[in-house]
Design a protein around this motif. Structure first.
Motif, PDB file in Angstrom:
ATOM      1  N   THR A  91       0.698  -1.110  -0.074  1.00 36.90           N
ATOM      2  CA  THR A  91       0.069   0.176  -0.104  1.00 36.90           C
ATOM      3  C   THR A  91       0.951   1.210   0.101  1.00 36.90           C
ATOM      4  OG1 THR A  91      -1.603  -1.373   1.195  1.00 36.90           O
ATOM      5  CG2 THR A  91      -1.832   1.174   1.174  1.00 36.90           C
ATOM      6  N   LEU A  92       1.932   1.237   0.817  1.00 41.18           N
ATOM      7  CA  LEU A  92       2.865   2.318   0.721  1.00 41.18           C
ATOM      8  C   LEU A  92       3.503   2.542  -0.372  1.00 41.18           C
ATOM      9  CD1 LEU A  92       4.507   4.674   2.525  1.00 41.18           C
ATOM     10  CD2 LEU A  92       6.104   2.848   3.165  1.00 41.18           C
ATOM     11  N   ALA A  93       4.130   1.387  -1.086  1.00 43.80           N
ATOM     12  CA  ALA A  93       4.762   1.550  -2.446  1.00 43.80           C
ATOM     13  C   ALA A  93       3.850   2.203  -3.549  1.00 43.80           C
ATOM     14  CB  ALA A  93       5.327   0.274  -2.829  1.00 43.80           C
ATOM     15  N   LEU A  94       2.551   1.599  -3.592  1.00 44.85           N
ATOM     16  CA  LEU A  94       1.563   1.870  -4.540  1.00 44.85           C
ATOM     17  C   LEU A  94       1.109   3.375  -4.440  1.00 44.85           C
ATOM     18  CD1 LEU A  94      -0.683  -1.159  -4.659  1.00 44.85           C
ATOM     19  CD2 LEU A  94       0.866  -0.288  -6.577  1.00 44.85           C
ATOM     20  N   ASN A  95       0.846   3.754  -3.174  1.00 37.80           N
ATOM     21  CA  ASN A  95       0.552   5.268  -3.024  1.00 37.80           C
ATOM     22  C   ASN A  95       1.626   6.160  -3.422  1.00 37.80           C
ATOM     23  OD1 ASN A  95      -2.389   5.657  -1.470  1.00 37.80           O
ATOM     24  ND2 ASN A  95      -1.550   3.703  -1.061  1.00 37.80           N
ATOM     25  N   THR A  96       2.961   5.961  -2.985  1.00 41.18           N
ATOM     26  CA  THR A  96       3.886   6.834  -3.195  1.00 41.18           C
ATOM     27  C   THR A  96       4.917   6.654  -4.670  1.00 41.18           C
ATOM     28  OG1 THR A  96       5.634   5.283  -2.078  1.00 41.18           O
ATOM     29  CG2 THR A  96       4.425   6.919  -0.705  1.00 41.18           C
ATOM     30  N   ALA A  97       4.293   5.633  -5.359  1.00 43.98           N
ATOM     31  CA  ALA A  97       5.019   5.339  -6.548  1.00 43.98           C
ATOM     32  C   ALA A  97       4.974   6.581  -7.531  1.00 43.98           C
ATOM     33  CB  ALA A  97       4.448   4.212  -7.143  1.00 43.98           C
ATOM     34  N   ASP A  98       3.828   6.965  -7.638  1.00 47.99           N
ATOM     35  CA  ASP A  98       3.464   8.115  -8.761  1.00 47.99           C
ATOM     36  C   ASP A  98       4.327   9.354  -8.424  1.00 47.99           C
ATOM     37  OD1 ASP A  98       2.457   9.301 -10.822  1.00 47.99           O
ATOM     38  OD2 ASP A  98       0.855  10.293  -9.882  1.00 47.99           O
ATOM     39  N   LYS A 102       8.130  10.801 -10.111  1.00 47.71           N
ATOM     40  CA  LYS A 102       8.039  12.387 -10.782  1.00 47.71           C
ATOM     41  C   LYS A 102       9.112  13.031  -9.753  1.00 47.71           C
ATOM     42  CE  LYS A 102       3.139  12.766 -11.919  1.00 47.71           C
ATOM     43  NZ  LYS A 102       2.066  13.453 -11.643  1.00 47.71           N
ATOM     44  N   LYS A 103       9.695  12.523  -8.947  1.00 44.71           N
ATOM     45  CA  LYS A 103      11.021  12.996  -7.984  1.00 44.71           C
ATOM     46  C   LYS A 103      10.306  14.043  -7.133  1.00 44.71           C
ATOM     47  CE  LYS A 103      14.657  11.777 -10.920  1.00 44.71           C
ATOM     48  NZ  LYS A 103      14.893  10.648 -10.317  1.00 44.71           N
ATOM     49  N   ASP A 104       9.099  14.040  -6.737  1.00 44.59           N
ATOM     50  CA  ASP A 104       8.188  14.828  -5.851  1.00 44.59           C
ATOM     51  C   ASP A 104       8.329  14.367  -4.496  1.00 44.59           C
ATOM     52  OD1 ASP A 104       6.666  16.603  -4.724  1.00 44.59           O
ATOM     53  OD2 ASP A 104       4.797  16.250  -5.872  1.00 44.59           O
ATOM     54  N   LEU A 105       9.384  14.863  -3.722  1.00 44.56           N
ATOM     55  CA  LEU A 105       9.436  14.285  -2.217  1.00 44.56           C
ATOM     56  C   LEU A 105       8.312  14.625  -1.336  1.00 44.56           C
ATOM     57  CD1 LEU A 105      13.242  15.126  -1.647  1.00 44.56           C
ATOM     58  CD2 LEU A 105      12.071  12.960  -2.367  1.00 44.56           C
ATOM     59  N   VAL A 106       7.761  15.919  -1.701  1.00 46.30           N
ATOM     60  CA  VAL A 106       6.660  16.260  -0.771  1.00 46.30           C
ATOM     61  C   VAL A 106       5.632  15.271  -1.182  1.00 46.30           C
ATOM     62  CG1 VAL A 106       4.983  18.193  -0.439  1.00 46.30           C
ATOM     63  CG2 VAL A 106       7.475  18.803  -0.835  1.00 46.30           C
ATOM     64  N   VAL A 108       5.615  12.439  -2.061  1.00 47.22           N
ATOM     65  CA  VAL A 108       5.894  11.153  -1.431  1.00 47.22           C
ATOM     66  C   VAL A 108       5.478  11.031   0.172  1.00 47.22           C
ATOM     67  CG1 VAL A 108       7.848   9.576  -0.618  1.00 47.22           C
ATOM     68  CG2 VAL A 108       7.802  10.384  -2.981  1.00 47.22           C
ATOM     69  N   ALA A 109       5.756  12.244   0.735  1.00 47.38           N
ATOM     70  CA  ALA A 109       5.648  12.397   2.030  1.00 47.38           C
ATOM     71  C   ALA A 109       4.192  12.385   2.320  1.00 47.38           C
ATOM     72  CB  ALA A 109       6.390  13.544   2.551  1.00 47.38           C
ATOM     73  N   VAL A 110       3.385  13.333   1.651  1.00 45.16           N
ATOM     74  CA  VAL A 110       1.924  13.100   1.735  1.00 45.16           C
ATOM     75  C   VAL A 110       1.317  12.026   1.581  1.00 45.16           C
ATOM     76  CG1 VAL A 110      -0.168  14.221   0.865  1.00 45.16           C
ATOM     77  CG2 VAL A 110       1.981  15.754   1.148  1.00 45.16           C
ATOM     78  N   HIS A 111       1.656  11.319   0.386  1.00 39.34           N
ATOM     79  CA  HIS A 111       1.156   9.851  -0.034  1.00 39.34           C
ATOM     80  C   HIS A 111       1.512   8.892   0.994  1.00 39.34           C
ATOM     81  CE1 HIS A 111       0.241  12.336  -3.517  1.00 39.34           C
ATOM     82  NE2 HIS A 111      -1.147  11.574  -3.569  1.00 39.34           N
ATOM     83  N   SER A 112       2.656   8.984   1.838  1.00 43.91           N
ATOM     84  CA  SER A 112       2.977   7.977   2.747  1.00 43.91           C
ATOM     85  C   SER A 112       2.119   7.973   3.987  1.00 43.91           C
ATOM     86  CB  SER A 112       4.447   7.853   2.846  1.00 43.91           C
ATOM     87  OG  SER A 112       4.670   9.260   3.511  1.00 43.91           O
ATOM     88  N   VAL A 113       1.297   9.107   4.271  1.00 44.18           N
ATOM     89  CA  VAL A 113       0.876   9.427   5.439  1.00 44.18           C
ATOM     90  C   VAL A 113      -0.182   8.249   5.711  1.00 44.18           C
ATOM     91  CG1 VAL A 113      -0.665  10.553   6.890  1.00 44.18           C
ATOM     92  CG2 VAL A 113       1.248  11.651   5.681  1.00 44.18           C
ATOM     93  N   ALA A 114      -1.054   7.918   4.985  1.00 47.54           N
ATOM     94  CA  ALA A 114      -2.146   6.941   5.171  1.00 47.54           C
ATOM     95  C   ALA A 114      -1.730   5.808   5.114  1.00 47.54           C
ATOM     96  CB  ALA A 114      -3.264   7.069   3.971  1.00 47.54           C
ATOM     97  N   PRO A 115      -0.811   5.050   4.363  1.00 49.02           N
ATOM     98  CA  PRO A 115      -0.195   3.802   4.461  1.00 49.02           C
ATOM     99  C   PRO A 115       0.493   3.424   5.717  1.00 49.02           C
ATOM    100  CG  PRO A 115       0.178   4.488   2.103  1.00 49.02           C
ATOM    101  CD  PRO A 115      -0.275   5.810   2.856  1.00 49.02           C
ATOM    102  N   LEU A 116       1.301   4.553   6.051  1.00 46.44           N
ATOM    103  CA  LEU A 116       2.194   4.134   7.368  1.00 46.44           C
ATOM    104  C   LEU A 116       1.248   4.297   8.653  1.00 46.44           C
ATOM    105  CD1 LEU A 116       5.015   6.884   6.671  1.00 46.44           C
ATOM    106  CD2 LEU A 116       5.150   4.186   6.718  1.00 46.44           C
ATOM    107  N   LEU A 117       0.109   5.155   8.557  1.00 47.44           N
ATOM    108  CA  LEU A 117      -0.780   5.052   9.768  1.00 47.44           C
ATOM    109  C   LEU A 117      -1.701   3.943   9.636  1.00 47.44           C
ATOM    110  CD1 LEU A 117      -2.311   6.810  11.718  1.00 47.44           C
ATOM    111  CD2 LEU A 117      -3.933   7.550  10.074  1.00 47.44           C
TER     112      LEU A 117
END
Length: 335
Positions: A91-98, A102-106, A108-117
């Motif tokens: 879930t973490l990989a699929l949510n942050t892959a896009d 695009k090398k968008d660190l922000v 990646v951080a935003v989309h990793s919140v829900a999977p990590l939670l």
């Protein structure tokens, strides 16, 4: 903490866990579906939501089964842990892959919140459930020990009460034996006195019964004589009454025949007149109609005999057919 508070905490934990799981699933589907659409053939774009749904379904299975095992105090072994972490990392990989592509660190951080939670919530809720189950088991064990202690104290008190009751029963039995012996001695003396008294009373009663029997036999003979005399008088009276009843019946039968003969003669006289030339008075017309009805004449013939209308004669016939209106013979005989 009592059982009500424990159940309330379990409901709060379960509700919060499922709220986070459902939110993460919805967010994952909305985030991963565009990524899958970009990396899927155009003809198969409609399959883009399938992969996030499959991964999220695995998350639901893990959370639900962990909940059941924690309630039962069981442990699934290593494979549930592998599945839990594998689905969380997928879930973490699929949510942050896009965002990562695009090398968008922000992003990646935003989309990793829900999977990590979701991952941390699954592990934390499992730990909470196991801790609650252990606490409930310890509480139940403590309550069982307390109940056992109270039951043991109650058994000891009951045993002591039984021992005291046994001693009281033995003492009461000793007193009862002595009382029975004393009462038995008194009863024997009383029985002897009563036996002498009963013997005297029996002899007196036998003499009285013999005298009473002789008097009863004498009264019975007298009663039988009176009964025979009464029956003879009743039979004679019944015979006289039957003779009088037969005479009255014969007299009534003679009078009935005379009335019938008189009514028959009067009907014949009324019918022999022939058709009336003028309209007869109503009383006389009624007698003619009654005679015609009794003789079985038709309505028209009766109308010709009295010169009244067929409708009026039909109404009189209807009255004569009514059992409450009186018979034709009584109508003729009464005039």
């Amino acid at each position: 903490m009592n059982s009500v508070q424990t159940r309330s905490a379990e409901r709060a934990l379960s509700g919060g866990t499922w709220l986070i799981v459902c939110g993460a699933m919805l967010y994952s589907i909305l985030t991963v579906t565009p990524l899958m659409a970009k990396h899927t053939a155009e003809a198969w774009d409609w399959t883009a939501p399938i992969l996030p749904l499959v991964v999220d379904a695995a998350v639901v299975i893990v959370v639900k089964l962990d909940d059941v095992l924690a309630r039962l105090g069981g442990h699934g072994g290593r494979w549930p842990i592998v599945l839990r972490w594998m689905t969380g990392l997928m879930t973490l990989a699929l949510n942050t892959a896009d965002s990562a592509l695009k090398k968008d660190l922000v992003g990646v951080a935003v989309h990793s919140v829900a999977p990590l939670l979701l991952i941390v919530t699954a592990e934390t809720s499992l730990a909470y459930r196991r801790a609650i189950a252990a606490a409930v088991a310890a509480l139940e064990a403590k309550q069982a020990a307390e109940r056992e202690r109270r039951e043991q104290a109650a058994r000891e008190r009951a045993e002591q009460a039984r021992a005291e009751a046994r001693e009281e029963r033995e003492h009461a039995a000793q007193l009862a034996r002595e009382q029975r012996e004393h009462e038995a001695r008194i009863a024997r003396e009383q029985a002897e006195r009563e036996e002498r008294q009963r013997r005297e009373e029996r002899e007196a009663r036998e003499r009285a019964e013999a005298a009473e029997r002789e008097a009863r036999e004498r009264r019975e003979r007298e009663r039988e004589q009176r009964e025979q005399e009464r029956l003879r008088h009743e039979q004679q009276a019944r015979q006289r009454a039957e003779a009088e009843q037969r005479e009255r019946a014969e007299q009534a039968e003679r009078e009935r025949r005379e009335r019938e003969e008189r009514a028959e003669r009067e009907r014949a006289a009324l019918l022999k007149r022939g058709p009336a030339e003028v309209k007869l008075p109503e009383d006389e017309a009624r007698r003619i109609v009654a005679a015609a009805f009794t003789s079985g004449l038709s309505v028209r013939q009766a109308a010709e005999l009295c010169s009244w209308s067929v409708g009026w004669v039909s109404a009189r016939y209807a009255e004569l057919r009514d059992p409450g209106a009186g018979g034709a013979e009584l109508a003729i005989a009464g005039n």
